[in-house]
Design a protein around this motif. Structure first.
Motif, PDB file in Angstrom:
ATOM      1  N   GLY A  66       0.937  -1.027   0.013  1.00 47.05           N
ATOM      2  CA  GLY A  66      -0.064   0.313   0.132  1.00 47.05           C
ATOM      3  C   GLY A  66       0.693   0.908  -0.005  1.00 47.05           C
ATOM      4  N   GLY A  67       0.111   1.918   0.765  1.00 45.75           N
ATOM      5  CA  GLY A  67       0.798   3.792  -0.223  1.00 45.75           C
ATOM      6  C   GLY A  67       1.861   3.652   0.986  1.00 45.75           C
ATOM      7  N   ALA A  90       5.858   4.101  -6.065  1.00 45.30           N
ATOM      8  CA  ALA A  90       4.483   3.172  -7.469  1.00 45.30           C
ATOM      9  C   ALA A  90       3.619   4.184  -7.327  1.00 45.30           C
ATOM     10  N   ILE A  91       2.937   3.704  -8.452  1.00 43.59           N
ATOM     11  CA  ILE A  91       1.779   4.572  -9.373  1.00 43.59           C
ATOM     12  C   ILE A  91       0.866   3.534  -9.387  1.00 43.59           C
ATOM     13  N   GLN A 110      -1.721  -0.597  -4.667  1.00 44.53           N
ATOM     14  CA  GLN A 110      -0.190  -0.988  -5.219  1.00 44.53           C
ATOM     15  C   GLN A 110       0.538   0.382  -5.732  1.00 44.53           C
ATOM     16  N   GLY A 111       0.998   0.810  -4.212  1.00 48.31           N
ATOM     17  CA  GLY A 111       1.025   2.474  -4.700  1.00 48.31           C
ATOM     18  C   GLY A 111       0.143   3.193  -4.357  1.00 48.31           C
ATOM     19  N   LYS A 112       0.409   4.041  -5.360  1.00 52.87           N
ATOM     20  CA  LYS A 112      -0.203   5.683  -4.672  1.00 52.87           C
ATOM     21  C   LYS A 112      -1.128   5.421  -5.663  1.00 52.87           C
ATOM     22  N   ILE A 113      -2.371   6.305  -5.427  1.00 48.90           N
ATOM     23  CA  ILE A 113      -3.183   6.913  -6.637  1.00 48.90           C
ATOM     24  C   ILE A 113      -2.713   8.580  -7.106  1.00 48.90           C
TER      25      ILE A 113
END
Ligand code: NAP
Length: 216
Positions: free
Chosen positions: A60-61, A185-186, A208-211
């Motif tokens: 996650g973020g 990660a985007i 998976q990472g950030k928006i």
């Protein structure tokens, strides 16, 4: 040689502030003395070099940045996430991966120095038995934790904090991004006008990472 295309640093740095600062303030340096709404004592990060660190919610973020900071500081990192994130997390350098949909991490890991539980909540106390005496459990979402007596018996410190903005910590994070020590990660990208869709993506979870929201 940098792996990043031109302009991506800006996107990365802009996508990361709160998640990056959260990971930093839990793991590296609190960097402020604001009162803590969750506990009377000040949150104190613990040494990471040569230590074993389990990160729950590792894709996650907050989690994907936390695993990289822990690796950067010399820790042996065990990442817990669902199976679709295994390749991603191994690419980020984690030493071990546990798919929580197949085995309960609290049952298969013992004797770690630190658990950073980004999932947190009322179930976070299950990690107390995963830690060694003298270890620490850091729930990023601490509400609902009810294992204070068990933690005291096991000699485990439980500590949380609330992220605060911090320019110098952001500058240090920026240098890590710049030198490819840490990357963001985007998960997905939406135009600002589609912000509702971004919220819907966030609500579906499994990030998976950030928006990223883009402004034309
Ligand atoms: N204390 C603070 O100042 C602070 C600051 C920022 C965020 N937070 C809180 O910290 C939490 C995490 O934030 P975030 O931005 O990292 O969230 P996020 O980007 O939505 O990531 C959450 C991760 O949890 C994983 N997950 C879902 N169910 C799980 C389970 N049962 N066991 C293990 N992992 C599970 C998901 O991955 P899978 O696909 O693997 O399920 C997802 O990658 C939120 O509750 C947020 O409110 C607190």
């Amino acid at each position: 040689m940098s792996r990043k295309p031109a302009g991506i640093d800006h996107v990365h740095a802009a996508a990361a502030p709160m998640a990056g600062l959260t990971a930093w303030q839990y793991l590296i340096d609190l960097g402020h003395s604001e009162p803590n709404p969750f506990q009377a004592e000040k949150h104190r990060p613990v040494p990471l070099d040569g230590k074993s660190v389990l990160v729950n919610g590792a894709a996650g973020g907050v989690g994907h940045l936390a695993v990289q900071l822990a690796k950067w500081k010399g820790a042996h990192v065990i990442a817990v996430a669902s199976s679709k994130h295994e390749r991603f997390l191994r690419d980020l350098g984690v030493d071990e991966f546990i798919d929580y949909t197949k085995s309960a991490p609290e049952d298969v890991v013992r004797g770690v120095d630190l658990v950073l539980d980004t999932f947190g909540g009322p179930t976070t106390g299950r990690f107390l038995r995963t830690l060694k005496r003298g270890g620490a459990l850091f729930p990023v979402y601490p509400l609902g934790f009810s294992g204070a007596d068990e933690a005291a018996k096991l000699g485990v410190t439980v500590s949380a904090t609330q992220v605060r903005s911090n320019g110098s910590q952001l500058a240090e994070l920026g240098r890590l991004f710049e030198h490819d020590k840490v990357r963001v990660a985007i998960d997905s990208t939406f135009a600002l006008a589609d912000a509702q869709k971004a919220h819907e993506r966030a609500a579906r979870g499994r990030l998976q990472g950030k928006i990223v929201l883009t402004i034309a």
